[in-house]
Scaffold this active site. Structure first.
Site, short mmCIF file in Angstrom:
data_model
loop_
_atom_site.label_atom_id
_atom_site.label_comp_id
_atom_site.label_asym_id
_atom_site.label_seq_id
_atom_site.Cartn_x
_atom_site.Cartn_y
_atom_site.Cartn_z
N PHE A 1 0.84 -1.20 0.00
CA PHE A 1 0.00 0.00 0.00
C PHE A 1 0.87 1.24 0.00
CE2 PHE A 1 -2.57 -3.20 2.12
CZ PHE A 1 -3.84 -3.01 1.61
N ASP A 2 0.51 2.22 -0.83
CA ASP A 2 1.04 3.55 -0.62
C ASP A 2 0.34 4.13 0.62
OD1 ASP A 2 2.36 6.07 -1.31
OD2 ASP A 2 0.33 6.74 -1.76
N LYS A 3 1.01 4.98 1.36
CA LYS A 3 0.39 5.50 2.59
C LYS A 3 -0.54 6.68 2.31
CE LYS A 3 2.38 8.31 5.65
NZ LYS A 3 1.38 9.36 5.96
#
Length: 836
Positions: free
Chosen positions: A520-522
């Site tokens: 996941f990108d944050k």
């Protein structure tokens, strides 16, 4: 079979065209990471650089390669045109494969994909053929377009011969509910319209039954029964023979050919009734297969028909009702309560709630308010609470909206077009079954020929030997195998589209259902993407006013989300005091920003920045403050003016309320390893990941570091999905097995670059996507083993004589209908209710 081709290419940095340049290496590495691309490299030509590709067109299309190249930072100027449309006369895998082969052999066509539902995607050389020439070719093949005009595709090249088609003709009413309309059906399919094949199958069964019943009476001459059996042969064999001739002329031996040989053999043996039974059951089975494929096709067409045919528009001070195709960008459209919305746009007058489930998958209506602050914003600047999509349903309030896209370019129209194109892309299992059939069918014919010489080994009449060989021919026909995977894939894609998911083909559908790891990108994915400045910590001897004034002067010239948060909070705290003026503002990628104020050099950025640049080192006071804020989950920005450290700013991006339960649901769905990738420092990344229940967090990452992290995870876990916004995370998504973009309904880039697009900005759709793909993968495996298992049982049973032609064809067609019915269950798939 692999294909070689090349695209004209200009990178974002035109001077960086050397093979060893980092930009070029990122492009080629990203493309080679995709399944189906064996090699990608750039060579410098006389005029422009060439992107040379060696790829498998059954796995990945040129259109998808073009999208990936764009997402990886390349600008593609290709001589290829792209045409996507739906045709009549294709409703089964065999017909789709035949048309695909014939198109690929046609001059000027580089690549063609055809789905069993009749969706055709063609890549062609624009200087050798045109859209109209391809449409004429389809007409000659007996598969005319279902739409009145070809569907234009964004980015398709139309110069050269393609330009000969008048622009008005290309765009005229092509999105207005043409597909599948009843007034178009009667033109194709035969004398009874598109139901001709089913009617012929029923007539075959009726004449067969009549011949059999009349044959039981001694009062009726045998010639009557014989005539009825011959009629059954005609009705049952008409379409089968027609298709078999086409496939044999194309040097293919398909299932239709095997059935005809078996029926002809039964006639030679004098058993017309059994041959007629074979053709009756086979033709009915084919007709039902066509019906099942029609179910999947109509599920997509139902999306296209969500948008109303007309719109009420205000022009020259008067209201008038016009076709949606005549809407122009900037028109004001009036939306009455409880009606469908005809176009994409934004609210300018009125408030209401809008049911967006058809586009974004959101189950609860979304409140809409007028846009304030700017009259003509760019598409990406429209906030969600003002954005409107074609095909959604207005609630109790009246609205006025400003049109932002033509009907052909609306989010709904593009979803329908992309799903139709996705149907034509084969999945890994389908590629296996296609290869298997190419070997299996000739092997069956060889086995049958060998069985014809059984009389040399065992003592039996040749009629018994021929009957056994024909029984094997029927038993070994892989009808169920041919239909098992495409029926499941198409049903899965259709169900996904109805649930606010855009899945680009059977490959991503299967891969998403089998992977065990997600990255996941944050920012904007696991968090709201709306950071706020929560802490202002001036250094000893520094006033808060000076710290905020310097930060405001510099960050007001940056478009970074953190800069916007600092500017908003600083302006509020300074309360209108005269700002400083900053010059020579320069971004330091992944680290911060530099500028000049009154001759003093300003640096604002992460703590790491100050260990990489010249100047005074970080004092203990600053490092202590930074550590305290980061331990509380804050992102920190250190401010230095000349040699003086002015202090630290603390910002926080709140995790989405849905993020923690989504992670739990993904674990329940079978995802065993989840990591977060962030540009924030490691302490903040660890704090957020720990709160959400992720397995791992990697902080301080530059964009290229995220790519390396995805490649590392893919190496360890074999398959990995990358979830991001589809813009900044495009390189990392391109290197993942499956790239998943959030909020694609509001982002054209996200919709085009991702393998899977969550149309709404709703992380909760991710478990649905994974669970649907898991279910699709299970059904594909069930169908595969069922179809192969039945063939494996029937072949020895017919060789030993335990099963004859009649029973073999009943089991054969029964297995076909079984796998189709199993696949259609995906159309009514519901999410598990026991998820937390």
């Amino acid at each position: 079979m692999a294909t070689d081709t090349q695209l004209d290419l200009t990178t974002v940095l035109p001077e960086a065209l050397d093979e060893q340049d980092a930009c070029v290496q990122r492009l080629t590495a990203g493309l080679q990471a995709r399944a189906g691309i064996m090699d990608a490299h750039v060579k410098q030509g006389d005029a422009a650089a060439q992107l040379c590709l060696h790829f498998e067109p059954d796995v990945i299309s040129l259109q998808r390669i073009r999208e990936l190249a764009l997402s990886l930072g390349a600008r593609v100027e290709s001589d290829f045109g792209h045409l996507s449309l739906d045709v009549d006369g294709v409703s089964r895998p065999a017909r789709a494969q035949l048309l695909e082969q014939r198109l690929r052999n046609a001059p000027g066509i580089a690549e063609a994909h055809v789905s069993p539902t009749g969706s055709v995607a063609v890549e062609y050389f624009a200087d050798q053929t045109s859209e109209q020439a391809i449409v004429d070719l389809l007409e000659r093949f007996g598969t005319p377009p279902r739409t009145a005009r070809p569907r234009p595709v964004e980015g398709a090249k139309t110069d050269g011969p393609a330009a000969a088609v008048p622009e008005a003709e290309k765009h005229e009413k092509h999105d207005h509910k043409h597909e599948g309309h009843a007034d178009h059906d009667h033109k194709h399919g035969g004398i009874f319209g598109e139901r001709s094949e089913l009617i012929f199958a029923v007539l075959c069964a009726v004449t067969l039954a009549a011949g059999f019943l009349l044959g039981l009476s001694e009062a009726v001459p045998d010639a009557v029964s014989t005539a009825l059996y011959v009629a059954a042969y005609f009705f049952g064999g008409y379409y089968t023979t027609k298709e078999a001739i086409q496939t044999v002329m194309a040097k293919r031996f398909e299932i239709d050919f095997l059935m005809l040989v078996a029926a002809a053999g039964a006639a030679v043996l004098g058993d017309l009734a059994e041959g007629a039974l074979l053709l009756a059951l086979f033709s009915i089975g084919h007709a039902l297969e066509s019906y099942a494929m029609g179910r999947a096709r109509h599920a997509i067409q139902a999306l296209a028909e969500l948008a109303p045919a007309t719109a009420i528009v205000r022009r020259d001070g008067a209201e008038q009702e016009i076709p949606v195709e005549e809407l122009r960008v900037g028109d004001t459209v009036i939306i009455k309560p409880n009606t469908r919305i005809p176009s994409d746009g934004f609210v300018i007058v009125g408030t209401s709630s809008v049911d967006q489930a058809a586009v974004t998958g959101e189950s609860i209506p979304v409140d809409k308010v007028p846009l304030s602050g700017q009259s003509s914003p760019g598409a990406k600047d429209i906030p969600a609470e003002s954005r409107i999509y074609a095909g959604t349903v207005n609630g109790p309030g009246a609205l006025e909206i400003e049109v932002t896209k033509l009907s052909k370019d609306s989010t709904l129209a593009r979803v329908v077009r992309m799903v139709s194109e996705a149907q034509a892309q084969t999945s890994p299992t389908q590629q296996f079954t296609d290869r298997f059939q190419r070997v299996f069918v000739p092997a069956v014919l060889m086995l049958v020929v060998i069985l014809l010489f059984a009389g040399l080994v065992i003592d039996e009449p040749f009629s018994a030997t021929l009957y056994r060989a024909l029984s094997v021919l029927v038993a070994a026909s892989p009808c169920a195998l041919a239909i098992s995977t495409p029926s499941a894939v198409l049903s899965g894609l259709a169900r996904a589209a109805r649930g606010g998911l855009l899945i680009k083909g059977g490959g991503p559908l299967e891969n998403l259902g089998t992977l065990r790891a997600i990255a996941f990108d944050k920012t904007g994915t696991l968090t709201e993407g709306k950071p706020e400045m929560t802490d202002v910590a001036p250094a000893n001897g520094v006033k808060e006013f000076e710290l905020l004034s310097v930060a405001l002067a510099v960050e007001s010239q940056s478009d970074h989300p953190l800069a916007a948060a600092i500017v908003t909070a600083a302006r509020a705290r300074l309360d209108g005091k005269p700002p400083l003026k900053a010059g020579a503002v320069t971004s330091i990628t992944g680290r911060g920003v530099s500028a000049l104020i009154d001759g003093d050099e300003i640096h604002i950025g992460k703590q790491l920045l100050f260990s990489e640049i010249d100047g005074a080192p970080l004092p203990a006071e600053i490092t202590g403050t930074t550590a305290r804020l980061e331990a509380a989950g804050r992102t920190t920005m250190v401010v230095r003016r000349g040699t003086r450290y002015l202090g630290v700013l603390g910002l926080m991006d709140t995790p989405r309320s849905s993020a923690e339960p989504v992670v739990a649901r993904l674990r329940q769905a079978g995802i065993r390893h989840m990591i977060m990738l962030s540009g924030d420092n490691q302490t903040v990344a660890d704090a957020v990941a720990g709160k959400l229940g992720l397995d791992e967090a990697r902080g301080d990452l530059l964009p290229e570091d995220k790519v390396k992290a995805v490649i590392d995870l893919r190496t360890r876990e074999h398959k990995v999905a990358m979830v991001g916004d589809g813009v900044n995370d495009a390189p990392a998504m391109a290197n993942a097995t499956v790239g998943i973009a959030m909020g694609a309904a509001g982002s054209d880039v996200a919709m085009e670059t991702a393998d899977v697009a969550l149309m709404g900005d709703d992380l909760e759709r991710l478990p649905f996507a994974v669970n649907l793909s898991r279910k699709s993968s299970r059904i594909i495996r069930q169908n595969l083993w069922a179809s192969l298992g039945i063939v494996a049982i029937l072949i020895p049973a017919t060789i030993t004589g335990a099963v004859g032609i009649g029973l073999a064809v009943v089991i054969h067609e029964g297995s076909t209908l079984l796998v189709v019915a199993n696949a259609l269950r995906l159309l009514v798939y519901r999410e598990p209710k026991n998820n937390p």
